[in-house]
Design a protein around this motif. Structure first.
Motif, short mmCIF file in Angstrom:
data_model
loop_
_atom_site.label_atom_id
_atom_site.label_comp_id
_atom_site.label_asym_id
_atom_site.label_seq_id
_atom_site.Cartn_x
_atom_site.Cartn_y
_atom_site.Cartn_z
N ARG A 101 -10.18 7.37 -6.71
CA ARG A 101 -9.98 5.97 -6.40
C ARG A 101 -10.57 5.15 -7.54
NH1 ARG A 101 -10.16 3.37 -0.56
NH2 ARG A 101 -8.51 4.91 -0.47
N ASN A 102 -9.79 4.19 -8.05
CA ASN A 102 -10.18 3.37 -9.20
C ASN A 102 -10.19 1.90 -8.80
OD1 ASN A 102 -9.96 5.47 -11.50
ND2 ASN A 102 -8.05 5.68 -10.37
N THR A 103 -11.15 1.16 -9.34
CA THR A 103 -11.20 -0.29 -9.20
C THR A 103 -11.17 -0.86 -10.61
OG1 THR A 103 -12.52 -0.08 -7.18
CG2 THR A 103 -12.52 -2.23 -8.26
N THR A 104 -10.09 -1.58 -10.94
CA THR A 104 -9.85 -2.04 -12.30
C THR A 104 -9.68 -3.55 -12.31
OG1 THR A 104 -8.68 0.05 -12.70
CG2 THR A 104 -8.37 -1.68 -14.31
N SER A 105 -10.36 -4.23 -13.22
CA SER A 105 -10.24 -5.68 -13.34
C SER A 105 -8.80 -6.07 -13.66
CB SER A 105 -11.17 -6.20 -14.44
OG SER A 105 -10.94 -7.58 -14.64
N LEU A 106 -8.30 -7.08 -12.97
CA LEU A 106 -6.94 -7.56 -13.21
C LEU A 106 -6.83 -8.40 -14.48
CD1 LEU A 106 -6.01 -8.54 -9.57
CD2 LEU A 106 -5.10 -6.64 -10.88
N GLU A 107 -7.97 -8.74 -15.09
CA GLU A 107 -7.96 -9.61 -16.26
C GLU A 107 -7.31 -8.98 -17.48
OE1 GLU A 107 -11.65 -11.43 -17.24
OE2 GLU A 107 -12.05 -11.98 -15.18
N SER A 108 -7.36 -7.67 -17.58
CA SER A 108 -6.90 -7.05 -18.83
C SER A 108 -5.88 -5.93 -18.61
CB SER A 108 -8.10 -6.49 -19.59
OG SER A 108 -8.76 -5.53 -18.78
N ILE A 109 -5.18 -5.96 -17.48
CA ILE A 109 -4.21 -4.88 -17.23
C ILE A 109 -2.84 -5.44 -16.87
CG2 ILE A 109 -5.96 -3.26 -16.44
CD1 ILE A 109 -4.93 -3.80 -13.56
N SER A 110 -1.87 -4.57 -16.95
CA SER A 110 -0.51 -4.82 -16.45
C SER A 110 -0.20 -3.68 -15.50
CB SER A 110 0.51 -4.80 -17.58
OG SER A 110 0.24 -5.81 -18.50
N ARG A 150 0.86 -1.18 0.00
CA ARG A 150 0.00 0.00 0.00
C ARG A 150 0.90 1.24 0.00
NH1 ARG A 150 -5.47 0.78 1.82
NH2 ARG A 150 -5.83 3.01 2.07
N GLY A 151 0.60 2.16 -0.91
CA GLY A 151 1.39 3.38 -1.01
C GLY A 151 2.44 3.36 -2.09
N ASP A 152 2.72 2.17 -2.67
CA ASP A 152 3.69 2.10 -3.77
C ASP A 152 3.18 2.92 -4.95
OD1 ASP A 152 5.46 0.42 -2.48
OD2 ASP A 152 4.84 -1.39 -3.56
N LYS A 153 4.08 3.63 -5.59
CA LYS A 153 3.74 4.37 -6.80
C LYS A 153 3.74 3.38 -7.97
CE LYS A 153 3.38 8.30 -4.83
NZ LYS A 153 2.06 8.86 -4.63
N ILE A 154 2.70 3.43 -8.80
CA ILE A 154 2.54 2.47 -9.88
C ILE A 154 2.13 3.14 -11.19
CG2 ILE A 154 1.94 0.53 -8.37
CD1 ILE A 154 -1.03 1.06 -9.10
N GLN A 155 2.27 2.38 -12.27
CA GLN A 155 1.70 2.73 -13.56
C GLN A 155 0.79 1.57 -13.93
OE1 GLN A 155 5.39 3.17 -15.81
NE2 GLN A 155 4.93 5.33 -16.05
N VAL A 156 -0.39 1.88 -14.45
CA VAL A 156 -1.36 0.86 -14.84
C VAL A 156 -1.56 0.94 -16.35
CG1 VAL A 156 -3.69 -0.02 -14.48
CG2 VAL A 156 -2.49 1.09 -12.59
N PHE A 157 -1.46 -0.21 -17.01
CA PHE A 157 -1.58 -0.28 -18.46
C PHE A 157 -2.71 -1.21 -18.86
CE2 PHE A 157 2.79 0.64 -17.46
CZ PHE A 157 3.17 1.59 -18.39
N SER A 158 -3.43 -0.85 -19.90
CA SER A 158 -4.44 -1.71 -20.51
C SER A 158 -4.20 -1.68 -22.01
CB SER A 158 -5.84 -1.20 -20.17
OG SER A 158 -6.82 -2.01 -20.81
N ALA A 159 -4.11 -2.86 -22.62
CA ALA A 159 -3.83 -2.98 -24.05
C ALA A 159 -2.58 -2.19 -24.44
CB ALA A 159 -5.03 -2.53 -24.87
#
Length: 68
Positions: free
Chosen positions: A50-59, A14-23
């Protein structure tokens, strides 16, 4: 003590800085990891949404902290 959020996410805290990618495209710039559970990533973007994103289609990539 290090607390992990979600099975299969032992390197994210929790608190880690991230980048979220889709396609292969980055979503909403950089953000902050909150948790991963029930097949979803919960994270906050840099605008404070605050975002809730399915793990099925992201990196997800954790951003490294810059050393001084």
């Amino acid at each position: 003590m290090q607390k992990y959020y979600g099975q299969g996410w032992p390197n994210f805290r929790r608190g880690d800085k991230i980048q979220v990618f889709s396609a292969g495209r980055q979503l909403d710039g950089n953000g902050t990891f909150i948790r991963a559970e029930g097949g979803f990533l919960v994270w906050e973007d840099n605008s404070g949404n605050r975002n809730t994103t399915s793990l099925e289609s992201i990196s997800v990539r954790r951003l490294r902290k810059r050393s001084c």
